[in-house]
Design a protein around this motif. Structure first.
Motif, short mmCIF file in Angstrom:
data_model
loop_
_atom_site.label_atom_id
_atom_site.label_comp_id
_atom_site.label_asym_id
_atom_site.label_seq_id
_atom_site.Cartn_x
_atom_site.Cartn_y
_atom_site.Cartn_z
N ILE A 84 0.67 -0.71 -0.21
CA ILE A 84 -0.10 -0.44 0.12
C ILE A 84 0.69 1.18 -0.32
O ILE A 84 1.43 1.09 0.92
N THR A 85 1.38 1.88 -0.68
CA THR A 85 2.47 3.11 -1.25
C THR A 85 0.65 4.37 -0.91
O THR A 85 -0.34 4.11 -0.22
N SER A 86 0.91 5.12 -2.76
CA SER A 86 -0.08 6.63 -2.14
C SER A 86 0.35 7.10 -3.52
O SER A 86 0.72 6.96 -4.18
N ILE A 87 -1.18 7.32 -4.38
CA ILE A 87 -1.33 8.67 -5.15
C ILE A 87 0.09 10.04 -4.45
O ILE A 87 0.65 10.64 -5.24
N ALA A 88 -0.06 10.28 -3.92
CA ALA A 88 1.67 11.38 -3.04
C ALA A 88 3.02 11.06 -3.54
O ALA A 88 3.26 11.48 -3.44
N THR A 129 9.40 -2.06 -5.54
CA THR A 129 7.98 -3.11 -6.03
C THR A 129 8.38 -2.99 -6.88
O THR A 129 8.18 -4.20 -7.54
N GLU A 130 8.56 -2.67 -8.06
CA GLU A 130 9.00 -2.55 -9.40
C GLU A 130 10.54 -3.39 -9.40
O GLU A 130 10.20 -4.27 -10.67
N ALA A 131 11.34 -3.27 -8.97
CA ALA A 131 12.37 -4.18 -9.14
C ALA A 131 11.94 -5.84 -8.69
O ALA A 131 13.01 -6.61 -9.24
N LEU A 132 11.78 -5.64 -6.76
CA LEU A 132 11.05 -7.02 -6.58
C LEU A 132 10.56 -7.51 -7.57
O LEU A 132 10.54 -9.15 -7.82
N GLY A 172 6.49 -17.83 -8.47
CA GLY A 172 5.13 -17.69 -9.24
C GLY A 172 4.92 -16.50 -7.66
O GLY A 172 3.72 -17.41 -7.29
N ILE A 173 5.50 -16.08 -7.30
CA ILE A 173 5.09 -15.11 -6.72
C ILE A 173 4.63 -13.34 -7.44
O ILE A 173 6.39 -13.35 -8.30
N GLN A 174 3.64 -12.79 -6.92
CA GLN A 174 3.70 -11.60 -7.44
C GLN A 174 3.65 -10.63 -6.58
O GLN A 174 3.15 -10.72 -5.57
N ILE A 175 3.85 -9.43 -6.69
CA ILE A 175 4.04 -7.84 -5.96
C ILE A 175 3.36 -7.10 -6.97
O ILE A 175 3.85 -6.95 -8.50
N THR A 176 2.46 -6.59 -5.94
CA THR A 176 2.94 -5.62 -6.41
C THR A 176 2.16 -3.48 -5.86
O THR A 176 2.10 -3.85 -4.41
N ASN A 177 1.61 -3.01 -6.88
CA ASN A 177 1.34 -1.93 -5.60
C ASN A 177 0.24 -0.82 -5.10
O ASN A 177 -0.31 -1.34 -6.48
N GLY A 201 1.83 -3.92 -12.29
CA GLY A 201 2.15 -3.31 -11.33
C GLY A 201 1.87 -2.51 -10.38
O GLY A 201 2.00 -2.25 -9.10
N HIS A 202 0.61 -1.54 -10.84
CA HIS A 202 0.46 -0.21 -9.87
C HIS A 202 -1.34 -0.38 -9.97
O HIS A 202 -1.60 -0.37 -11.68
N TYR A 203 -2.00 -0.34 -9.86
CA TYR A 203 -2.74 0.38 -9.05
C TYR A 203 -3.38 1.75 -8.62
O TYR A 203 -2.14 2.01 -7.11
N LEU A 204 -4.09 1.71 -8.43
CA LEU A 204 -4.44 3.62 -8.33
C LEU A 204 -6.32 3.90 -7.77
O LEU A 204 -6.78 2.56 -8.32
#
Length: 268
Positions: free
Chosen positions: A129-133, A155-158, A166-171, A234-237
């Motif tokens: 959980i990041t932030s639009i900021a 997160t992008e790098a990881l 088989g691991i999924q990572i997202t913001n 990779g990214h959601y808003l």
């Protein structure tokens, strides 16, 4: 099919609590965390564990507890964090370091501790959980923006480093939502002899934005959508149209034009 086992840091209030309740209602086994477990003796929404994202030992204890009970952790939601406002010049360095420790190093500690378990299972999902900021340097919120922007890049790098496991990572970057973050954030004091006389006025605008913010259930629903996505992006808003549109404008507008929009919004 077994229900997902979900670990949410900062699960006792705000976005974390709302998300935990919603995921529980969908049949998932939710574990939330809090630094001060004794403050929530009657918390009955889902299981709360003691965990401080700044303390490796407490992280390992909580993860070991879940692994011993469930045998796996399918989803980690790195939600715990702190807010901070103030002129960068006048913000104590120790408060800046504390914010990075919670908002960047905390999620890093969590991921370093949980990734070996997910690799062993050959699957897993991490939602940061990041932030639009974090997409832009906001006046008097620059440190907060920097911590969240840093986590976005990590997160992008990881994602690329772990995709073969088989691991999924997202913001997931929320805009302003009606939580208690404003009450708990560190505010640099408004000094009478400060050259940043406009800080007090900007702080009012920041607080007004939070007070007029939306229901965090929208974040919870977006988390649920990500969990059920076959291949998460990779990214959601998640936020108001203008909050989400601001990220698009940041990409397409000349720097000076976008800066002028922010200056106008904050009346600077």
């Amino acid at each position: 099919m077994d229900s997902k086992v979900v670990l949410i840091t900062g699960g006792s209030s705000g976005i974390g609590k709302t998300t935990g309740i919603f995921l529980s209602s969908k049949g998932m086994k939710v574990y939330g965390t809090t630094r001060n477990l004794e403050k929530y003796p009657d918390f009955g929404h889902f299981t709360l564990l003691q965990l401080d994202v700044k303390d490796h030992e407490s992280i390992d204890r909580a993860i070991d507890t879940i692994m011993s009970r469930e045998g796996r952790i399918d989803v980690l939601i790195n939600n715990a964090g702190v807010g901070i406002t103030g002129p960068i010049e006048e913000t104590p360095l120790e408060e800046i370091q504390n914010t990075f420790d919670s908002n960047l190093y905390g999620p890093l500690r969590m991921m370093q501790s949980i990734l070996p378990h997910m690799r062993k299972k050959g699957k897993g999902l991490i939602i940061n959980i990041t932030s639009i900021a974090g997409y832009m340097g906001l006046p008097f919120r620059g440190i907060y923006s920097a911590t969240k922007g840093s986590l976005e890049l990590v997160t992008e790098a990881l994602r690329m480093e772990t995709h073969t496991f088989g691991i999924q990572i997202t913001n997931l970057a929320p805009g302003d939502f009606a939580t208690n973050i404003a009450a708990g954030r560190y505010h640099s004091p408004v000094l009478e002899d400060s050259p940043y006389t406009h800080y007090a006025r900007t702080l009012e605008t920041i607080n007004d934005d939070v007070q007029a913010a939306g229901d965090p259930i929208l974040v919870a629903k977006k988390v649920y959508t990500i969990i059920n996505a076959k291949n998460p992006k990779g990214h959601y808003l998640v936020g108001t149209f203008m909050q989400r549109f601001s990220v698009f404008l940041k990409k397409i507008l000349p720097d000076k034009v976008f800066e002028k929009l922010l200056l106008n919004h904050y009346k600077l």
